[in-house]
Design a protein around this motif. Structure first.
Motif, mmCIF file in Angstrom:
data_model
loop_
_atom_site.group_PDB
_atom_site.id
_atom_site.type_symbol
_atom_site.label_atom_id
_atom_site.label_comp_id
_atom_site.label_asym_id
_atom_site.label_seq_id
_atom_site.Cartn_x
_atom_site.Cartn_y
_atom_site.Cartn_z
ATOM 1 N N SER A 6 0.833 -1.206 0.000
ATOM 2 C CA SER A 6 0.000 0.000 0.000
ATOM 3 C C SER A 6 0.864 1.252 0.000
ATOM 4 N N ARG A 7 1.949 1.213 0.768
ATOM 5 C CA ARG A 7 2.837 2.376 0.845
ATOM 6 C C ARG A 7 3.476 2.673 -0.507
ATOM 7 N N ALA A 8 3.901 1.640 -1.225
ATOM 8 C CA ALA A 8 4.529 1.839 -2.533
ATOM 9 C C ALA A 8 3.504 2.252 -3.583
ATOM 10 N N TYR A 9 2.266 1.778 -3.423
ATOM 11 C CA TYR A 9 1.236 2.057 -4.422
ATOM 12 C C TYR A 9 0.636 3.454 -4.255
ATOM 13 N N ASP A 10 0.647 3.972 -3.037
ATOM 14 C CA ASP A 10 0.037 5.265 -2.736
ATOM 15 C C ASP A 10 0.988 6.381 -3.153
ATOM 16 N N ARG A 11 0.608 7.142 -4.196
ATOM 17 C CA ARG A 11 1.494 8.183 -4.742
ATOM 18 C C ARG A 11 0.862 9.566 -4.612
ATOM 19 N N THR A 148 17.050 4.676 -4.946
ATOM 20 C CA THR A 148 15.659 4.517 -4.535
ATOM 21 C C THR A 148 14.701 5.000 -5.619
ATOM 22 N N LEU A 149 15.035 6.105 -6.296
ATOM 23 C CA LEU A 149 14.187 6.581 -7.380
ATOM 24 C C LEU A 149 14.121 5.561 -8.512
ATOM 25 N N ARG A 150 15.210 4.909 -8.792
ATOM 26 C CA ARG A 150 15.200 3.854 -9.809
ATOM 27 C C ARG A 150 14.290 2.711 -9.368
ATOM 28 N N ASN A 151 14.364 2.332 -8.088
ATOM 29 C CA ASN A 151 13.479 1.290 -7.575
ATOM 30 C C ASN A 151 12.017 1.722 -7.649
ATOM 31 N N ARG A 152 11.747 2.964 -7.280
ATOM 32 C CA ARG A 152 10.368 3.452 -7.305
ATOM 33 C C ARG A 152 9.799 3.435 -8.724
ATOM 34 N N ALA A 153 10.647 3.707 -9.707
ATOM 35 C CA ALA A 153 10.178 3.657 -11.092
ATOM 36 C C ALA A 153 9.718 2.245 -11.451
ATOM 37 N N GLY A 154 10.440 1.236 -10.973
ATOM 38 C CA GLY A 154 10.025 -0.139 -11.220
ATOM 39 C C GLY A 154 8.762 -0.505 -10.468
ATOM 40 N N GLU A 162 0.324 -7.047 -7.116
ATOM 41 C CA GLU A 162 1.665 -7.478 -7.522
ATOM 42 C C GLU A 162 2.705 -7.013 -6.509
ATOM 43 N N LEU A 163 2.544 -5.798 -6.011
ATOM 44 C CA LEU A 163 3.462 -5.283 -4.998
ATOM 45 C C LEU A 163 3.403 -6.126 -3.729
ATOM 46 N N ASP A 164 2.208 -6.553 -3.370
ATOM 47 C CA ASP A 164 2.056 -7.375 -2.177
ATOM 48 C C ASP A 164 2.811 -8.694 -2.343
ATOM 49 N N VAL A 165 2.706 -9.294 -3.520
ATOM 50 C CA VAL A 165 3.435 -10.539 -3.794
ATOM 51 C C VAL A 165 4.943 -10.277 -3.762
ATOM 52 N N LEU A 166 5.369 -9.198 -4.396
ATOM 53 C CA LEU A 166 6.793 -8.856 -4.452
ATOM 54 C C LEU A 166 7.394 -8.758 -3.050
ATOM 55 N N ALA A 190 26.718 -7.347 10.466
ATOM 56 C CA ALA A 190 26.327 -5.938 10.559
ATOM 57 C C ALA A 190 25.710 -5.501 9.240
ATOM 58 N N ASP A 191 24.723 -4.628 9.325
ATOM 59 C CA ASP A 191 24.055 -4.088 8.138
ATOM 60 C C ASP A 191 24.877 -2.954 7.545
ATOM 61 N N PHE A 192 25.249 -3.110 6.255
ATOM 62 C CA PHE A 192 25.966 -2.073 5.521
ATOM 63 C C PHE A 192 25.171 -1.638 4.285
ATOM 64 N N SER A 193 23.846 -1.673 4.339
ATOM 65 C CA SER A 193 23.055 -1.564 3.111
ATOM 66 C C SER A 193 22.549 -0.167 2.778
ATOM 67 N N THR A 194 22.837 0.834 3.584
ATOM 68 C CA THR A 194 22.167 2.130 3.445
ATOM 69 C C THR A 194 22.206 2.691 2.034
ATOM 70 N N ARG A 195 23.364 2.760 1.437
ATOM 71 C CA ARG A 195 23.493 3.495 0.178
ATOM 72 C C ARG A 195 22.777 2.825 -0.994
ATOM 73 N N ARG A 196 22.655 1.509 -0.960
ATOM 74 C CA ARG A 196 21.971 0.825 -2.065
ATOM 75 C C ARG A 196 20.800 -0.018 -1.577
ATOM 76 N N ARG A 197 20.155 0.445 -0.520
ATOM 77 C CA ARG A 197 18.977 -0.233 0.016
ATOM 78 C C ARG A 197 17.806 -0.117 -0.949
ATOM 79 N N ALA A 198 16.772 -0.941 -0.721
ATOM 80 C CA ALA A 198 15.559 -0.817 -1.523
ATOM 81 C C ALA A 198 14.865 0.510 -1.227
ATOM 82 N N ASP A 199 14.681 0.813 0.042
ATOM 83 C CA ASP A 199 14.223 2.116 0.509
ATOM 84 C C ASP A 199 14.381 2.130 2.027
ATOM 85 N N PHE A 200 14.144 3.268 2.653
ATOM 86 C CA PHE A 200 14.435 3.390 4.083
ATOM 87 C C PHE A 200 13.515 2.525 4.934
ATOM 88 N N LEU A 201 12.257 2.341 4.529
ATOM 89 C CA LEU A 201 11.335 1.526 5.307
ATOM 90 C C LEU A 201 11.710 0.044 5.239
#
Length: 432
Positions: A6-11, A148-154, A162-166, A190-201
């Motif tokens: 829902s969060r990804a779908y709500d624009r 993140t903008l590239r991910n959001r475009a996808g 579909e987002l729910d399944v993903l 340890a988590d080192f994913s910040t710079r190339r994470r899917a998104d902050f949430l």
């Protein structure tokens, strides 16, 4: 728990900020910034965004106005009062008061400088120039925003179902990785994913999952904002940026070779104990270890980045032993493109021979491969970096242990290789 679909779908938002705090960065950036602020604040530098996965044409996917809106939003951010209090009063790596009052006062007043943006052959040429202390934080924000903008475009091409399944598949995939690590008794994650994470949430969800499933085997996160929010340890030491810039200040070949050790001299004047972990591969690990002053062997450990990790681990153990130190007391922190299979294999090879740490990055916080309900691969992670490319009016060079990863003009790369040599260098495919 948040409904990702829902969060990804709500624009409906005018802008959904990708970076919401200056602390939404890697901890080592703040540690390095304090040293830079004290010794090299005014050195002029330029950072440049580099997409090493050049077949992905980012400018065709990410709208320029969206990118500029996100970058402009970061320029409005300042360190909050509670954030400053937390940095001043928290204990990091077992030490209180790591950040000096004068540094925190300066950081509280910082506003990031302007940027320049152009489009060339389907890629964004994004540059940040100015005094080193004022510019260097742009690195992580720029990568995080573009990725993140590239991910959001996808995601925008998918229905809510579909987002729910993903997201269901991606979370189950990560949980399966954590299962394997927990079953094997792996520690030091340890988590080192910040710079190339899917998104902050999603990064926050992944942290909660790792902390829940791995318990004491999960050390914390490089993300300062999430460490503060979730009560986790902030993890990080230093990066290639320091020797890359200091090398441009050298006037002779001898000074150039010595610049990689000058970084460590300044670091140990600023920090101590568990923060004394060095990164040897900026100009090649083998030459670094061969020429290192003996006091470097007394440091807590080293971080492996671009070299084959098994070769690098063996080299480190042999080096400590040759310097009369017990490798079993030293930390080897593996950190380049790791996934669960790599971690399991490295643990098997080195457990009991040294202390182990694993900086798990992109494939922890952004592994949606094989999760798309229609089989698309437009969310597969890419190798996006933002490197210092000029400093002190000169090109800034990184040779790397990996012959596929040098940065800088070819002539300068060749000059640096002639000075530092090519011992121990090899070719590895760049995944992220």
């Amino acid at each position: 728990m948040i409904n990702f679909a829902s969060r990804a779908y709500d624009r409906r938002w005018r802008i959904d900020p990708i970076v919401r705090s200056l602390l939404d960065t890697d901890f080592y950036k703040l540690l390095m910034l304090q040293l830079i602020h004290r010794h090299f604040a005014a050195v002029p530098v330029t950072f440049s965004l580099i997409n090493r996965t050049w077949t992905v044409r980012l400018a065709d996917m990410v709208e320029r106005r969206e990118l500029e809106a996100q970058l402009d939003h970061v320029r409005t951010l300042q360190l909050g009062r509670q954030e400053r209090i937390w940095l001043a009063g928290n204990t990091f790596y077992g030490t209180e008061g790591i950040f000096r009052p004068d540094f925190l006062a300066w950081l509280s007043a910082l506003r990031l400088p302007e940027y320049e943006i152009e489009v060339v052959d389907g890629q964004y040429e994004l540059t940040f120039s100015g005094p080193w202390a004022e510019v260097m934080l742009w690195e992580v924000y720029a990568i995080t925003i573009v990725n993140t903008l590239r991910n959001r475009a996808g995601l925008a091409r998918m229905s809510e179902l579909e987002l729910d399944v993903l997201y269901s598949r991606a979370k189950a995939k990560l949980w399966g990785k954590l299962d394997r690590l927990a079953d094997a008794g792996i520690t030091g994650i340890a988590d080192f994913s910040t710079r190339r994470r899917a998104d902050f949430l999603y990064q926050e969800w992944a942290l909660l999952a790792a902390a829940d499933h791995l318990g004491d085997g999960f050390l914390g996160t490089s993300n300062v904002a999430l460490a503060m929010k979730l009560g986790l340890e902030a993890i990080g030491t230093n990066a290639h940026e320091l020797p890359m810039v200091l090398s441009t200040l050298a006037e002779t070949e001898a000074e150039l070779r010595a610049s990689q050790y000058r970084v460590l001299e300044l670091w140990q004047q600023t920090y101590d104990g568990r923060l004394k972990v060095f990164l040897p591969d900026t100009f090649g690990t083998t030459q670094f270890l061969s020429g290192a002053p003996d006091w470097v062997a007394d440091w807590t450990g080293l971080r492996v980045d671009s070299k084959d990790p098994f070769e690098a681990g063996e080299e480190a153990i042999d080096w400590w032993a040759s310097r009369g130190r017990d490798p079993r007391s030293k930390l080897v922190l593996f950190s380049d493109g790791l996934d669960v299979g790599d971690i399991l294999a490295l643990d098997k090879a080195f457990r009991g021979r040294c202390r182990l740490g694993f900086g798990w990055g992109t494939l922890f916080g952004n592994d949606f491969r094989g999760c798309h309900p229609r089989g698309a691969d437009d969310l597969a992670p890419i190798s996006l970096v933002c490197k210092v490319t000029r400093a002190n009016g000169r090109p800034a060079i990184k040779l790397s242990d990996n012959l596929a990863k040098p940065t800088g003009p070819a002539a300068e790369v060749a000059r640096y290789r002639a000075i530092f040599g090519g011992a121990g260098l090899g070719h590895r495919d760049v995944v992220v």
